[in-house]
Design a protein around this motif. Structure first.
Motif, mmCIF file in Angstrom:
data_model
loop_
_atom_site.group_PDB
_atom_site.id
_atom_site.type_symbol
_atom_site.label_atom_id
_atom_site.label_comp_id
_atom_site.label_asym_id
_atom_site.label_seq_id
_atom_site.Cartn_x
_atom_site.Cartn_y
_atom_site.Cartn_z
ATOM 1 N N SER A 24 -41.651 24.789 -56.752
ATOM 2 C CA SER A 24 -42.434 23.877 -57.537
ATOM 3 C C SER A 24 -41.680 22.938 -58.104
ATOM 4 O O SER A 24 -40.648 22.910 -58.317
ATOM 5 N N ASP A 25 -42.040 22.350 -58.529
ATOM 6 C CA ASP A 25 -41.742 21.129 -59.663
ATOM 7 C C ASP A 25 -42.917 20.417 -59.599
ATOM 8 O O ASP A 25 -44.000 20.204 -59.500
ATOM 9 N N ALA A 26 -42.202 19.436 -60.837
ATOM 10 C CA ALA A 26 -43.521 18.466 -61.215
ATOM 11 C C ALA A 26 -44.405 18.053 -60.723
ATOM 12 O O ALA A 26 -46.105 17.621 -60.985
ATOM 13 N N ARG A 27 -44.254 17.557 -59.165
ATOM 14 C CA ARG A 27 -45.061 16.447 -58.851
ATOM 15 C C ARG A 27 -46.057 16.946 -57.781
ATOM 16 O O ARG A 27 -46.757 16.579 -57.616
ATOM 17 N N ASN A 28 -45.853 18.853 -58.399
ATOM 18 C CA ASN A 28 -46.207 19.318 -56.589
ATOM 19 C C ASN A 28 -47.062 20.607 -57.304
ATOM 20 O O ASN A 28 -48.751 21.080 -57.214
ATOM 21 N N ARG A 47 -39.576 27.154 -60.267
ATOM 22 C CA ARG A 47 -38.239 26.310 -61.653
ATOM 23 C C ARG A 47 -39.122 26.005 -62.904
ATOM 24 O O ARG A 47 -39.670 26.421 -63.722
ATOM 25 N N HIS A 48 -40.213 24.791 -61.954
ATOM 26 C CA HIS A 48 -41.211 23.928 -63.425
ATOM 27 C C HIS A 48 -39.917 23.741 -64.810
ATOM 28 O O HIS A 48 -40.664 23.941 -65.768
ATOM 29 N N TYR A 49 -38.763 23.483 -64.748
ATOM 30 C CA TYR A 49 -38.041 22.876 -65.201
ATOM 31 C C TYR A 49 -38.592 21.906 -66.647
ATOM 32 O O TYR A 49 -38.564 21.586 -67.989
ATOM 33 N N HIS A 50 -40.035 21.619 -66.030
ATOM 34 C CA HIS A 50 -40.546 20.237 -66.694
ATOM 35 C C HIS A 50 -41.376 20.448 -68.035
ATOM 36 O O HIS A 50 -42.137 19.521 -68.632
ATOM 37 N N LEU A 51 -41.943 21.107 -67.972
ATOM 38 C CA LEU A 51 -42.746 22.472 -69.123
ATOM 39 C C LEU A 51 -41.724 22.975 -70.267
ATOM 40 O O LEU A 51 -40.245 23.719 -69.826
ATOM 41 N N PRO A 52 -42.147 22.689 -71.139
ATOM 42 C CA PRO A 52 -41.681 23.285 -72.350
ATOM 43 C C PRO A 52 -41.354 25.357 -72.363
ATOM 44 O O PRO A 52 -42.806 24.879 -71.649
#
Length: 180
Positions: free
Chosen positions: A14-18, A38-43
């Motif tokens: 997982s990634d922000a772009r997908n 992963r999704h590190y981009h989310l709070p």
């Protein structure tokens, strides 16, 4: 701890772009594939909410869910394992799959010492995740992979075609498995 033959051969990361296509991508994966969240981009509160949505879908499809976080969080969230740098792996991981990330011979040696269940070796090829960054290429990737004492999962610019070029039995992708 899994036997190496029980580890999936195909992994979606997982990634922000997908994120917007993850449900579709997970449904299209063969049953029993792997998924690294992963999704590190989310709070934090959004990250856990997104996890529960994707977790239910993965369980219905028989996918192995691995969380990029601590062993404690992986247990709390009901993940099958953890994903991260070799030095972050825990020897007391009863029942959790541990996938180490590696980009060098030093990190493969660390994963060997930590007795990781698998190592994700990257970047095999040029990748959108790190535009312009150097990549290993087939020869260096195979030379490094030969030092791993566990299954190696190729990552970085991976598709079915690049996996064949590497001779990789196991591979993972963000874009290569997310395109509609």
């Amino acid at each position: 701890m899994p036997q190496s033959q029980s580890l999936p051969h195909l992994w979606l990361i997982s990634d922000a772009r997908n994120d917007s296509v993850l449900e579709t991508a997970l449904m299209r994966l063969p049953r029993g594939s792997g998924f690294v969240y992963r999704h590190y981009h989310l709070p934090p509160h959004e990250r856990i909410a997104r996890w529960w949505t994707l977790r239910d879908l993965c369980l219905a499809r028989g996918h192995l869910l691995v969380l990029s976080d601590s062993a404690l969080t992986a247990r709390e969230w009901g993940a099958a394992g953890t994903y991260g740098a070799p030095l972050a792996l825990y020897p007391q991981r009863k029942g959790l799959v541990q996938i180490a990330t590696a980009h060098s011979l030093r990190e493969i040696a660390q994963a060997n010492r930590k007795r990781a269940d698998a190592v994700m070796l990257s970047p095999a090829f040029a990748t959108r995740s790190h535009p312009g960054a150097p990549h290993l290429g087939p020869v260096r990737w195979r030379l490094l992979a030969a030092h791993a004492q566990m299954p190696v999962i190729a990552l970085g610019g991976m598709t079915a075609l690049t996996a064949r070029q590497l001779g990789a039995q196991r591979w993972a992708a963000i874009d290569g498995l997310s395109a509609l």
